[in-house]
Structures are given as structure tokens and as C-alpha cells.
Design a protein around this motif. Structure first.
Motif, PDB file in Angstrom:
ATOM      1  N   ILE A   1       3.688   3.652  -6.139  1.00  0.00           N
ATOM      2  CA  ILE A   1       3.106   4.230  -7.353  1.00  0.00           C
ATOM      3  C   ILE A   1       3.670   5.625  -7.594  1.00  0.00           C
ATOM      4  O   ILE A   1       4.056   5.977  -8.709  1.00  0.00           O
ATOM      5  N   LEU A   2       3.714   6.436  -6.547  1.00  0.00           N
ATOM      6  CA  LEU A   2       4.179   7.818  -6.693  1.00  0.00           C
ATOM      7  C   LEU A   2       5.674   7.912  -6.996  1.00  0.00           C
ATOM      8  O   LEU A   2       6.125   8.899  -7.555  1.00  0.00           O
ATOM      9  N   LYS A   3       6.427   6.883  -6.624  1.00  0.00           N
ATOM     10  CA  LYS A   3       7.869   6.884  -6.915  1.00  0.00           C
ATOM     11  C   LYS A   3       8.166   6.480  -8.357  1.00  0.00           C
ATOM     12  O   LYS A   3       9.268   6.694  -8.843  1.00  0.00           O
ATOM     13  N   ASP A   4       7.177   5.909  -9.028  1.00  0.00           N
ATOM     14  CA  ASP A   4       7.347   5.475 -10.413  1.00  0.00           C
ATOM     15  C   ASP A   4       7.501   6.705 -11.309  1.00  0.00           C
ATOM     16  O   ASP A   4       6.637   7.582 -11.335  1.00  0.00           O
ATOM     17  N   ASP A   5       8.592   6.757 -12.042  1.00  0.00           N
ATOM     18  CA  ASP A   5       8.878   7.899 -12.910  1.00  0.00           C
ATOM     19  C   ASP A   5       7.843   8.079 -14.019  1.00  0.00           C
ATOM     20  O   ASP A   5       7.716   9.163 -14.578  1.00  0.00           O
ATOM     21  N   HIS A   6       7.118   7.026 -14.365  1.00  0.00           N
ATOM     22  CA  HIS A   6       6.130   7.095 -15.446  1.00  0.00           C
ATOM     23  C   HIS A   6       4.745   7.507 -14.950  1.00  0.00           C
ATOM     24  O   HIS A   6       3.826   7.649 -15.740  1.00  0.00           O
TER      25      HIS A   6
END
Length: 131
Positions: free
Chosen positions: A45-50
Motif C-alpha cells: 500500500i505504501l509503495k503505491d504512488d497514488h
């Protein structure tokens, strides 16, 4: 709390997730909370750019696949979490040294509470203390 406050709860128990959200909304009605059921899911989740980096992360210490001791360094590497307060939310007091708490950057260890009111009080105090 001013503006839109965000949090991420990492807990493998969906009942605890629901109780947490209900208790948090009792004291901070406008909070936006995202849930992860495991450490690897939270890292993803935290790696998601959005995904906006949360103001607060609450996590259960004991989880399958990856406990908080393993997960927190990965979370910090996955996103810019310098300003994010991390709290441990656990049913039992985890066996953790003050040195480990300091090294992981944990703000506080909170006990899961039996009542919504008690949990709301604990969450309110923790968030206000973290600023």
C-alpha cells in the motif's frame, strides 16, 4: 485535529479493524483510515504512488507472515515516514525492550481495549500526544 487526517491500521483481525475504525471516528469523525491485514500488504500500500503517506500508523505487534519488529523497517523504506507516528496496538503487552521501541521509532504501545469508549480514549490521548 486540523484538515484531513489519515491513518493506516495494520491488523489481521477484521473485527479489531472494525472496532478500531468505530472507536477512532468517535473522537475524530473526519479521519480517513486505510486497512492492511498483514505487513506485506501494508508495504505494498505504501509503495503505491497514488497512496498518501498516513499521518499515523497503528499496527498489531503479533501478526502472521511478519510481525511489527520486521515490518516497521520495511514500512519506513517503502515510504517517506519521517513525520508519521507509529503506534503498536496489541491485545497483550509485547515483550519489547525500550531500545527496540526507540530504534523502530515507535511512539507508544497501546493496549487493545474491551470497550469502544476505552479504546476511543486511548486513541485520542495517543494522537493528541503525538501532535
Amino acid at each position: 485535529m486540523e484538515g484531513n487526517v489519515t491513518c493506516l491500521l495494520i491488523d489481521d483481525d477484521t473485527d479489531d479493524q472494525e472496532l478500531f475504525q468505530y472507536a477512532l471516528k468517535q473522537v475524530f469523525p473526519d479521519v480517513n483510515c486505510t486497512f492492511a491485514s498483514s505487513g506485506p500488504e501494508a508495504v505494498s500500500i505504501l509503495k503505491d504512488d497514488h497512496f498518501t503517506v498516513p499521518d499515523y500508523i497503528f499496527m498489531d505487534w503479533h501478526m502472521p507472515y511478519m510481525d511489527a519488529n520486521e515490518c516497521i523497517p520495511l514500512l519506513r523504506n517503502a515510504a517517506e515516514l519521517e513525520e508519521t507516528s507509529i503506534f503498536i496496538l496489541s491485545g497483550i503487552e509485547p515483550l519489547i525492550t525500550q531500545e527496540t521501541i526507540s530504534n523502530l521509532g515507535i511512539k507508544r504501545i497501546l493496549r487493545k481495549q474491551a470497550s469502544v469508549e476505552s479504546l476511543s480514549d486511548e486513541l485520542f490521548k495517543a494522537i493528541k500526544e503525538a501532535g
